[in-house]
Design a protein around this motif. Structure first.
Motif, PDB file in Angstrom:
ATOM      1  N   GLY A 294      52.069 -28.398  71.946  1.00 41.10           N
ATOM      2  CA  GLY A 294      50.824 -28.122  72.330  1.00 41.10           C
ATOM      3  C   GLY A 294      50.105 -26.961  72.783  1.00 41.10           C
ATOM      4  N   SER A 295      51.056 -26.583  73.890  1.00 39.77           N
ATOM      5  CA  SER A 295      50.663 -25.169  74.842  1.00 39.77           C
ATOM      6  C   SER A 295      50.637 -24.126  73.798  1.00 39.77           C
ATOM      7  CB  SER A 295      51.576 -25.237  75.851  1.00 39.77           C
ATOM      8  OG  SER A 295      53.018 -25.137  75.469  1.00 39.77           O
ATOM      9  N   TYR A 296      51.628 -24.018  72.975  1.00 35.42           N
ATOM     10  CA  TYR A 296      51.708 -22.860  71.841  1.00 35.42           C
ATOM     11  C   TYR A 296      50.523 -22.809  70.776  1.00 35.42           C
ATOM     12  CZ  TYR A 296      53.032 -20.870  67.479  1.00 35.42           C
ATOM     13  OH  TYR A 296      53.158 -19.948  66.367  1.00 35.42           O
ATOM     14  N   ALA A 297      50.206 -23.939  70.616  1.00 35.71           N
ATOM     15  CA  ALA A 297      48.886 -23.962  69.582  1.00 35.71           C
ATOM     16  C   ALA A 297      47.476 -23.888  70.154  1.00 35.71           C
ATOM     17  CB  ALA A 297      48.966 -25.167  68.715  1.00 35.71           C
ATOM     18  N   SER A 298      47.430 -24.135  71.599  1.00 37.61           N
ATOM     19  CA  SER A 298      46.272 -24.118  72.214  1.00 37.61           C
ATOM     20  C   SER A 298      45.220 -22.904  72.103  1.00 37.61           C
ATOM     21  CB  SER A 298      46.443 -24.623  73.793  1.00 37.61           C
ATOM     22  OG  SER A 298      47.201 -23.416  74.253  1.00 37.61           O
ATOM     23  N   ALA A 299      45.811 -21.866  72.219  1.00 38.05           N
ATOM     24  CA  ALA A 299      45.104 -20.683  72.170  1.00 38.05           C
ATOM     25  C   ALA A 299      44.420 -20.410  70.882  1.00 38.05           C
ATOM     26  CB  ALA A 299      45.764 -19.358  72.554  1.00 38.05           C
ATOM     27  N   SER A 300      44.929 -20.684  69.611  1.00 34.42           N
ATOM     28  CA  SER A 300      44.429 -20.455  68.437  1.00 34.42           C
ATOM     29  C   SER A 300      43.324 -21.620  68.516  1.00 34.42           C
ATOM     30  CB  SER A 300      45.422 -20.741  67.485  1.00 34.42           C
ATOM     31  OG  SER A 300      44.652 -20.866  65.894  1.00 34.42           O
ATOM     32  N   ALA A 301      43.545 -22.960  68.711  1.00 32.47           N
ATOM     33  CA  ALA A 301      42.766 -24.052  68.592  1.00 32.47           C
ATOM     34  C   ALA A 301      41.434 -23.622  69.528  1.00 32.47           C
ATOM     35  CB  ALA A 301      43.291 -25.418  69.164  1.00 32.47           C
ATOM     36  N   LEU A 302      41.484 -23.234  70.723  1.00 30.46           N
ATOM     37  CA  LEU A 302      40.397 -22.591  71.589  1.00 30.46           C
ATOM     38  C   LEU A 302      39.534 -21.582  71.046  1.00 30.46           C
ATOM     39  CD1 LEU A 302      42.083 -22.820  75.024  1.00 30.46           C
ATOM     40  CD2 LEU A 302      40.168 -24.182  74.495  1.00 30.46           C
ATOM     41  N   SER A 303      40.308 -20.678  70.280  1.00 28.21           N
ATOM     42  CA  SER A 303      39.364 -19.531  69.632  1.00 28.21           C
ATOM     43  C   SER A 303      38.571 -19.996  68.417  1.00 28.21           C
ATOM     44  CB  SER A 303      40.586 -18.505  69.375  1.00 28.21           C
ATOM     45  OG  SER A 303      41.305 -18.867  68.325  1.00 28.21           O
ATOM     46  N   HIS A 304      39.254 -20.917  67.726  1.00 27.21           N
ATOM     47  CA  HIS A 304      38.564 -21.433  66.683  1.00 27.21           C
ATOM     48  C   HIS A 304      37.273 -22.671  66.960  1.00 27.21           C
ATOM     49  CE1 HIS A 304      41.662 -19.715  64.320  1.00 27.21           C
ATOM     50  NE2 HIS A 304      41.136 -19.842  63.521  1.00 27.21           N
ATOM     51  N   TYR A 305      37.497 -23.522  68.012  1.00 28.70           N
ATOM     52  CA  TYR A 305      36.674 -24.867  68.068  1.00 28.70           C
ATOM     53  C   TYR A 305      36.082 -24.930  69.455  1.00 28.70           C
ATOM     54  CZ  TYR A 305      39.681 -25.808  63.997  1.00 28.70           C
ATOM     55  OH  TYR A 305      40.277 -26.010  62.884  1.00 28.70           O
ATOM     56  N   GLY A 306      36.631 -23.836  70.247  1.00 25.42           N
ATOM     57  CA  GLY A 306      35.971 -24.112  71.541  1.00 25.42           C
ATOM     58  C   GLY A 306      36.515 -25.060  72.804  1.00 25.42           C
ATOM     59  N   VAL A 307      36.303 -24.771  73.897  1.00 29.32           N
ATOM     60  CA  VAL A 307      36.745 -25.440  74.656  1.00 29.32           C
ATOM     61  C   VAL A 307      36.609 -27.109  74.925  1.00 29.32           C
ATOM     62  CG1 VAL A 307      35.370 -24.953  76.856  1.00 29.32           C
ATOM     63  CG2 VAL A 307      37.642 -25.470  77.334  1.00 29.32           C
ATOM     64  N   ALA A 308      35.456 -27.211  74.859  1.00 26.03           N
ATOM     65  CA  ALA A 308      34.724 -28.775  74.722  1.00 26.03           C
ATOM     66  C   ALA A 308      35.477 -29.717  73.809  1.00 26.03           C
ATOM     67  CB  ALA A 308      33.255 -28.929  74.651  1.00 26.03           C
ATOM     68  N   ARG A 309      35.559 -29.170  72.398  1.00 25.63           N
ATOM     69  CA  ARG A 309      36.147 -30.106  71.518  1.00 25.63           C
ATOM     70  C   ARG A 309      37.608 -29.884  71.369  1.00 25.63           C
ATOM     71  NH1 ARG A 309      35.794 -28.514  64.622  1.00 25.63           N
ATOM     72  NH2 ARG A 309      37.289 -30.319  64.289  1.00 25.63           N
ATOM     73  N   VAL A 310      38.315 -29.031  71.884  1.00 25.52           N
ATOM     74  CA  VAL A 310      39.765 -28.952  71.956  1.00 25.52           C
ATOM     75  C   VAL A 310      40.065 -29.961  73.162  1.00 25.52           C
ATOM     76  CG1 VAL A 310      41.921 -27.497  72.768  1.00 25.52           C
ATOM     77  CG2 VAL A 310      40.077 -26.609  71.055  1.00 25.52           C
ATOM     78  N   TYR A 311      39.343 -29.817  74.405  1.00 28.29           N
ATOM     79  CA  TYR A 311      39.779 -30.639  75.371  1.00 28.29           C
ATOM     80  C   TYR A 311      39.376 -32.203  74.968  1.00 28.29           C
ATOM     81  CZ  TYR A 311      40.168 -31.490  80.420  1.00 28.29           C
ATOM     82  OH  TYR A 311      40.461 -31.839  81.714  1.00 28.29           O
TER      83      TYR A 311
ATOM     84  N   LEU B 197      31.519 -33.918  79.283  1.00 26.14           N
ATOM     85  CA  LEU B 197      31.131 -32.981  80.616  1.00 26.14           C
ATOM     86  C   LEU B 197      31.547 -31.468  79.939  1.00 26.14           C
ATOM     87  CD1 LEU B 197      33.083 -34.899  83.243  1.00 26.14           C
ATOM     88  CD2 LEU B 197      30.482 -34.295  83.307  1.00 26.14           C
ATOM     89  N   ALA B 198      32.574 -30.932  79.235  1.00 24.71           N
ATOM     90  CA  ALA B 198      32.828 -29.870  78.712  1.00 24.71           C
ATOM     91  C   ALA B 198      31.787 -29.100  77.911  1.00 24.71           C
ATOM     92  CB  ALA B 198      34.232 -29.606  78.302  1.00 24.71           C
ATOM     93  N   ARG B 199      31.158 -29.906  76.946  1.00 24.13           N
ATOM     94  CA  ARG B 199      30.065 -29.715  75.812  1.00 24.13           C
ATOM     95  C   ARG B 199      28.788 -28.963  76.728  1.00 24.13           C
ATOM     96  NH1 ARG B 199      26.359 -33.032  73.400  1.00 24.13           N
ATOM     97  NH2 ARG B 199      26.197 -35.004  74.749  1.00 24.13           N
ATOM     98  N   LYS B 200      28.598 -29.261  77.961  1.00 27.44           N
ATOM     99  CA  LYS B 200      27.368 -29.032  78.618  1.00 27.44           C
ATOM    100  C   LYS B 200      27.482 -27.765  79.271  1.00 27.44           C
ATOM    101  CE  LYS B 200      26.207 -33.615  80.029  1.00 27.44           C
ATOM    102  NZ  LYS B 200      25.980 -34.496  80.977  1.00 27.44           N
ATOM    103  N   LEU B 201      28.860 -27.104  79.103  1.00 30.23           N
ATOM    104  CA  LEU B 201      28.928 -25.558  80.041  1.00 30.23           C
ATOM    105  C   LEU B 201      28.182 -24.543  79.338  1.00 30.23           C
ATOM    106  CD1 LEU B 201      32.794 -26.225  81.115  1.00 30.23           C
ATOM    107  CD2 LEU B 201      30.703 -26.714  82.171  1.00 30.23           C
ATOM    108  N   GLY B 202      28.434 -24.694  77.851  1.00 28.40           N
ATOM    109  CA  GLY B 202      27.890 -23.434  77.120  1.00 28.40           C
ATOM    110  C   GLY B 202      28.826 -22.317  77.457  1.00 28.40           C
TER     111      GLY B 202
END
Length: 422
Positions: free
Chosen positions: A274-291, A397-402
């Motif tokens: 999960g930690s290995y894949a997190s950077a790629s997921a964050l770059s593709h989908y954004g923090v709100a969705r990944v979180y 909560l995270a989707r409101k951050l923009g």
């Protein structure tokens, strides 16, 4: 598992590369020694009816100081030079592990372990507070993922090596290796210029006012509120699951010690993935969705383990849960790092860490009480449902951050006097 060039990009920066290898060595050494400490205390108190309490004490003092640092001493991470603080923490841990073979009693072992835990309580948040100063903004997810991956891999490697080494040569050998790992860490950290870990230092307005400033910064940041709420809920579930995992393996599945080790290792493997894949997921989908999705995956894994027919299927559920856990922790780091500016980042990080550790402890207490009233299956199923609640809270909560950045957070907070870092 092969790392791409983009995922390895932060390692091209000499300062981060030194920090990465320092963290890797000290993480493996710390977890190696954790096993040795528990075995040492158990052996020293084998004839005592309170042996279990002594073992519990040495486990508690490994994370209790982190709570105390976050609630009472967090301003030191912003007021003092972070590099010097990290070196001092490593030096204290060297002294502790050199002294441990000569400890005259179990009480002395616990006391020395408390000092090591205090040092760790300063070292780890100083690392994550300094990372945003060391790498470009677009490489921050990759940098966090690298640090999280090596820390999570340590959970699998350290205890295994520690158990084998302690069985073969006694706890003193593990203590010596751990002391050496902190010496290596010091050598690497000394090579990092102080300005790379800290852009500027806060001048004190008085310790308690500094502490209050940190609390206001954490509670006033939407990013950190997202972590405190969502990960706080998740921490309750994780604590209950952790304390009842051995009951799930040994009582529910009748899988004995092997089954417990299997579930524990499966969770660790998932964390690494999960930690290995997190950077790629964050770059593709954004923090709100990944979180949100990470916490949901974590919950699905718990429920899958709860309804499993045997320990092997439950282990697959633990891997799934670990994947979600590893990605969610990477999101936590990113949200906190981006949620405030450098002058407040150290105390904000320690506050979030201490709050979630407290809730893990509460979850452990609840799990320990409920496991004798119901089965571990039901506790894991309830933990899974609770994690879905955390997932919804995290996503909302995270989707409101923009596009909130540390600079935007700085504008919102009252300025604090500063001193330039060396």
């Amino acid at each position: 598992m092969r790392l791409s060039s983009s995922q390895l990009a932060p390692l091209r920066l000499e300062g981060f590369r030194n920090l990465f290898f320092a963290t890797m060595g000290s993480s493996i050494g710390t977890l190696l020694a954790a096993v040795a400490l528990a075995i040492d205390v158990k052996d020293r108190t084998a004839s005592s009816p309170n042996s279990g309490l002594w073992v519990a004490a040495v486990l508690i003092v490994e994370f209790l100081p982190t709570i105390l640092v976050g609630l009472l001493l967090g301003p030191l991470l912003d007021r003092l030079e972070r590099r010097s603080l990290m070196i001092a923490a490593d030096a204290l841990r060297v002294a502790v592990f050199v002294a441990l073979p000569f400890a005259p009693s179990a009480a002395a072992v616990v006391g020395l372990a408390l000092l090591a835990g205090l040092a760790t309580g300063f070292f780890r948040p100083a690392v994550y507070a300094g990372v945003p100063n060391m790498v470009p903004e677009d490489q921050l997810p990759q940098a966090n993922a690298l640090l999280q991956t090596v820390e999570n891999a340590s959970w699998a490697i350290g205890p295994l090596v520690g158990g084998i080494l302690t069985a073969a040569a006694g706890p003193s050998a593990a203590y010596a290796i751990n002391a050496a790992s902190f010496v290596v860490s010091i050598v690497l950290i000394v090579r990092i210029p102080p300005r790379l870990l800290q852009s500027q230092r806060a001048l004190s307005r008085g310790h308690w006012r500094d502490l209050a400033d940190g609390f206001r910064a954490a509670l006033g940041s939407p990013s950190m509120r997202a972590v405190l709420v969502a990960w706080g809920i998740a921490s309750l579930a994780a604590g209950a699951g952790a304390v009842t995992e051995i009951f799930l393996a040994k009582n529910t599945f009748s899988a004995g010690d092997f089954g417990y080790g299997l579930l524990y290792a499966a969770m660790g493997c998932g964390l690494v993935i999960g930690s290995y894949a997190s950077a790629s997921a964050l770059s593709h989908y954004g923090v709100a969705r990944v979180y949100g999705e990470s916490l949901a995956v974590m919950g699905a894994g718990y429920i899958a383990a709860a309804v499993s027919p045997n320990v092997w299927v439950a282990a697959v559920g633990c891997i799934v849960s670990g994947v979600g856990n590893g990605a969610a922790i990477a999101c936590n780091a990113l949200l906190v790092q981006r949620g405030t500016f450098d002058l407040m980042r150290g105390r904000a990080l320690t506050l979030v860490m201490s709050a979630t550790f407290l809730l893990v402890g509460v979850g452990m207490g609840l799990g320990g009480l409920l496991v004798h009233q119901t089965s571990a299956r039901w506790i894991w199923a309830l933990a899974g449902v609770t994690l879905f609640v955390a997932a919804l809270a995290g996503w909302l909560l995270a989707r409101k951050l923009g596009g909130e950045t540390a600079a935007e957070a700085e504008v919102r907070h009252e300025p604090t006097p500063v001193a330039a870092a060396n």
